[in-house]
Design a protein around this motif. Structure first.
Motif, PDB file in Angstrom:
ATOM      1  N   PHE A   1       0.839  -1.177   0.000  1.00 45.81           N
ATOM      2  CA  PHE A   1       0.000   0.000   0.000  1.00 45.81           C
ATOM      3  C   PHE A   1       0.881   1.237   0.000  1.00 45.81           C
ATOM      4  O   PHE A   1       1.723   1.415   0.874  1.00 45.81           O
ATOM      5  N   GLU A   2       0.669   2.119  -0.955  1.00 38.60           N
ATOM      6  CA  GLU A   2       1.523   3.299  -1.104  1.00 38.60           C
ATOM      7  C   GLU A   2       1.415   4.263   0.068  1.00 38.60           C
ATOM      8  O   GLU A   2       2.375   4.948   0.390  1.00 38.60           O
ATOM      9  N   ASP A   3       0.263   4.324   0.722  1.00 37.79           N
ATOM     10  CA  ASP A   3       0.075   5.285   1.807  1.00 37.79           C
ATOM     11  C   ASP A   3       0.453   4.722   3.179  1.00 37.79           C
ATOM     12  O   ASP A   3       0.250   5.375   4.193  1.00 37.79           O
ATOM     13  N   VAL A   4       1.034   3.527   3.223  1.00 38.66           N
ATOM     14  CA  VAL A   4       1.463   2.920   4.478  1.00 38.66           C
ATOM     15  C   VAL A   4       2.976   3.016   4.593  1.00 38.66           C
ATOM     16  O   VAL A   4       3.704   2.570   3.718  1.00 38.66           O
ATOM     17  N   GLU A   5       3.429   3.634   5.681  1.00 34.05           N
ATOM     18  CA  GLU A   5       4.870   3.722   5.937  1.00 34.05           C
ATOM     19  C   GLU A   5       5.281   2.492   6.737  1.00 34.05           C
ATOM     20  O   GLU A   5       4.805   2.268   7.842  1.00 34.05           O
ATOM     21  N   LEU A   6       6.145   1.694   6.166  1.00 37.31           N
ATOM     22  CA  LEU A   6       6.558   0.446   6.792  1.00 37.31           C
ATOM     23  C   LEU A   6       7.978   0.579   7.324  1.00 37.31           C
ATOM     24  O   LEU A   6       8.901   0.894   6.574  1.00 37.31           O
ATOM     25  N   ASN A   7       8.141   0.374   8.635  1.00 38.40           N
ATOM     26  CA  ASN A   7       9.459   0.408   9.259  1.00 38.40           C
ATOM     27  C   ASN A   7       9.750  -0.965   9.839  1.00 38.40           C
ATOM     28  O   ASN A   7       8.929  -1.530  10.558  1.00 38.40           O
ATOM     29  N   ILE A   8      10.922  -1.496   9.543  1.00 38.93           N
ATOM     30  CA  ILE A   8      11.325  -2.793  10.068  1.00 38.93           C
ATOM     31  C   ILE A   8      12.482  -2.569  11.025  1.00 38.93           C
ATOM     32  O   ILE A   8      13.482  -1.956  10.675  1.00 38.93           O
ATOM     33  N   TYR A   9      12.333  -3.070  12.247  1.00 37.60           N
ATOM     34  CA  TYR A   9      13.348  -2.919  13.274  1.00 37.60           C
ATOM     35  C   TYR A   9      14.002  -4.270  13.541  1.00 37.60           C
ATOM     36  O   TYR A   9      13.316  -5.266  13.712  1.00 37.60           O
ATOM     37  N   THR A  10      15.314  -4.279  13.587  1.00 34.11           N
ATOM     38  CA  THR A  10      16.069  -5.487  13.905  1.00 34.11           C
ATOM     39  C   THR A  10      16.899  -5.196  15.147  1.00 34.11           C
ATOM     40  O   THR A  10      17.736  -4.304  15.145  1.00 34.11           O
ATOM     41  N   PHE A  11      16.676  -5.960  16.198  1.00 33.71           N
ATOM     42  CA  PHE A  11      17.326  -5.695  17.474  1.00 33.71           C
ATOM     43  C   PHE A  11      18.481  -6.641  17.773  1.00 33.71           C
ATOM     44  O   PHE A  11      19.307  -6.353  18.617  1.00 33.71           O
ATOM     45  N   LEU A  12      18.524  -7.777  17.128  1.00 36.73           N
ATOM     46  CA  LEU A  12      19.555  -8.769  17.422  1.00 36.73           C
ATOM     47  C   LEU A  12      20.576  -8.813  16.298  1.00 36.73           C
ATOM     48  O   LEU A  12      20.243  -8.636  15.130  1.00 36.73           O
ATOM     49  N   LYS A  13      21.824  -9.081  16.652  1.00 31.10           N
ATOM     50  CA  LYS A  13      22.903  -9.128  15.665  1.00 31.10           C
ATOM     51  C   LYS A  13      22.920 -10.469  14.943  1.00 31.10           C
ATOM     52  O   LYS A  13      22.566 -11.508  15.510  1.00 31.10           O
ATOM     53  N   GLY A  14      23.360 -10.428  13.691  1.00 30.71           N
ATOM     54  CA  GLY A  14      23.596 -11.656  12.936  1.00 30.71           C
ATOM     55  C   GLY A  14      22.344 -12.310  12.396  1.00 30.71           C
ATOM     56  O   GLY A  14      21.249 -11.786  12.479  1.00 30.71           O
ATOM     57  N   GLU A  15      22.549 -13.459  11.815  1.00 29.42           N
ATOM     58  CA  GLU A  15      21.483 -14.234  11.199  1.00 29.42           C
ATOM     59  C   GLU A  15      20.965 -15.294  12.166  1.00 29.42           C
ATOM     60  O   GLU A  15      21.675 -15.729  13.061  1.00 29.42           O
ATOM     61  N   ARG A  16      19.761 -15.736  11.932  1.00 28.85           N
ATOM     62  CA  ARG A  16      19.198 -16.827  12.724  1.00 28.85           C
ATOM     63  C   ARG A  16      19.614 -18.153  12.101  1.00 28.85           C
ATOM     64  O   ARG A  16      19.585 -18.326  10.894  1.00 28.85           O
ATOM     65  N   ASP A  17      20.015 -19.103  12.952  1.00 31.15           N
ATOM     66  CA  ASP A  17      20.379 -20.438  12.483  1.00 31.15           C
ATOM     67  C   ASP A  17      19.089 -21.221  12.268  1.00 31.15           C
ATOM     68  O   ASP A  17      18.425 -21.625  13.216  1.00 31.15           O
ATOM     69  N   ILE A  18      18.722 -21.437  11.018  1.00 31.36           N
ATOM     70  CA  ILE A  18      17.440 -22.068  10.724  1.00 31.36           C
ATOM     71  C   ILE A  18      17.407 -23.554  11.081  1.00 31.36           C
ATOM     72  O   ILE A  18      16.349 -24.168  11.094  1.00 31.36           O
ATOM     73  N   LYS A  19      18.565 -24.133  11.391  1.00 29.19           N
ATOM     74  CA  LYS A  19      18.608 -25.541  11.783  1.00 29.19           C
ATOM     75  C   LYS A  19      18.162 -25.742  13.226  1.00 29.19           C
ATOM     76  O   LYS A  19      17.831 -26.850  13.625  1.00 29.19           O
ATOM     77  N   ASN A  20      18.186 -24.689  14.011  1.00 28.80           N
ATOM     78  CA  ASN A  20      17.804 -24.769  15.421  1.00 28.80           C
ATOM     79  C   ASN A  20      16.449 -24.096  15.635  1.00 28.80           C
ATOM     80  O   ASN A  20      16.145 -23.076  15.016  1.00 28.80           O
TER      81      ASN A  20
END
Length: 52
Positions: free
Chosen positions: A4-23
Protein backbone atom coordinates in the motif's frame (compact mmCIF):
# COMPACT_ATOMS: atom_id res chain seq x y z
CA UNK A 1 8.34 -1.69 0.73
CA UNK A 2 4.63 -2.06 1.33
CA UNK A 3 1.80 -3.21 -0.88
CA UNK A 4 0.00 0.00 0.00
CA UNK A 5 1.52 3.30 -1.10
CA UNK A 6 0.08 5.29 1.81
CA UNK A 7 1.46 2.92 4.48
CA UNK A 8 4.87 3.72 5.94
CA UNK A 9 6.56 0.45 6.79
CA UNK A 10 9.46 0.41 9.26
CA UNK A 11 11.33 -2.79 10.07
CA UNK A 12 13.35 -2.92 13.27
CA UNK A 13 16.07 -5.49 13.91
CA UNK A 14 17.33 -5.69 17.47
CA UNK A 15 19.55 -8.77 17.42
CA UNK A 16 22.90 -9.13 15.66
CA UNK A 17 23.60 -11.66 12.94
CA UNK A 18 21.48 -14.23 11.20
CA UNK A 19 19.20 -16.83 12.72
CA UNK A 20 20.38 -20.44 12.48
CA UNK A 21 17.44 -22.07 10.72
CA UNK A 22 18.61 -25.54 11.78
CA UNK A 23 17.80 -24.77 15.42
CA UNK A 24 14.33 -24.00 16.82
CA UNK A 25 13.85 -20.30 17.52
CA UNK A 26 12.41 -20.88 21.01
CA UNK A 27 15.47 -22.80 22.33
CA UNK A 28 18.45 -20.75 21.15
CA UNK A 29 18.26 -17.13 22.27
CA UNK A 30 20.58 -14.35 21.20
CA UNK A 31 21.51 -11.69 23.74
CA UNK A 32 19.85 -8.29 23.50
CA UNK A 33 22.45 -5.67 24.35
CA UNK A 34 21.43 -2.74 26.53
CA UNK A 35 22.64 -0.06 24.09
CA UNK A 36 20.68 -1.65 21.23
CA UNK A 37 17.54 -1.76 23.37
CA UNK A 38 17.94 1.91 24.33
CA UNK A 39 18.36 2.87 20.67
CA UNK A 40 15.30 0.82 19.73
CA UNK A 41 13.20 2.56 22.38
CA UNK A 42 14.20 5.97 21.01
CA UNK A 43 13.44 4.92 17.42
CA UNK A 44 10.02 3.58 18.36
CA UNK A 45 9.29 6.63 20.50
CA UNK A 46 10.10 8.97 17.60
CA UNK A 47 8.02 6.96 15.14
CA UNK A 48 5.00 6.76 17.45
CA UNK A 49 4.96 10.45 18.50
CA UNK A 50 2.61 11.37 15.68
CA UNK A 51 -0.11 9.13 17.11
CA UNK A 52 -0.19 10.80 20.54
Amino acid sequence: MSYFEDVELNIYTFLKGERDIKNPIHKHFKPLEKNVLEKAIKLLENDLKRYL
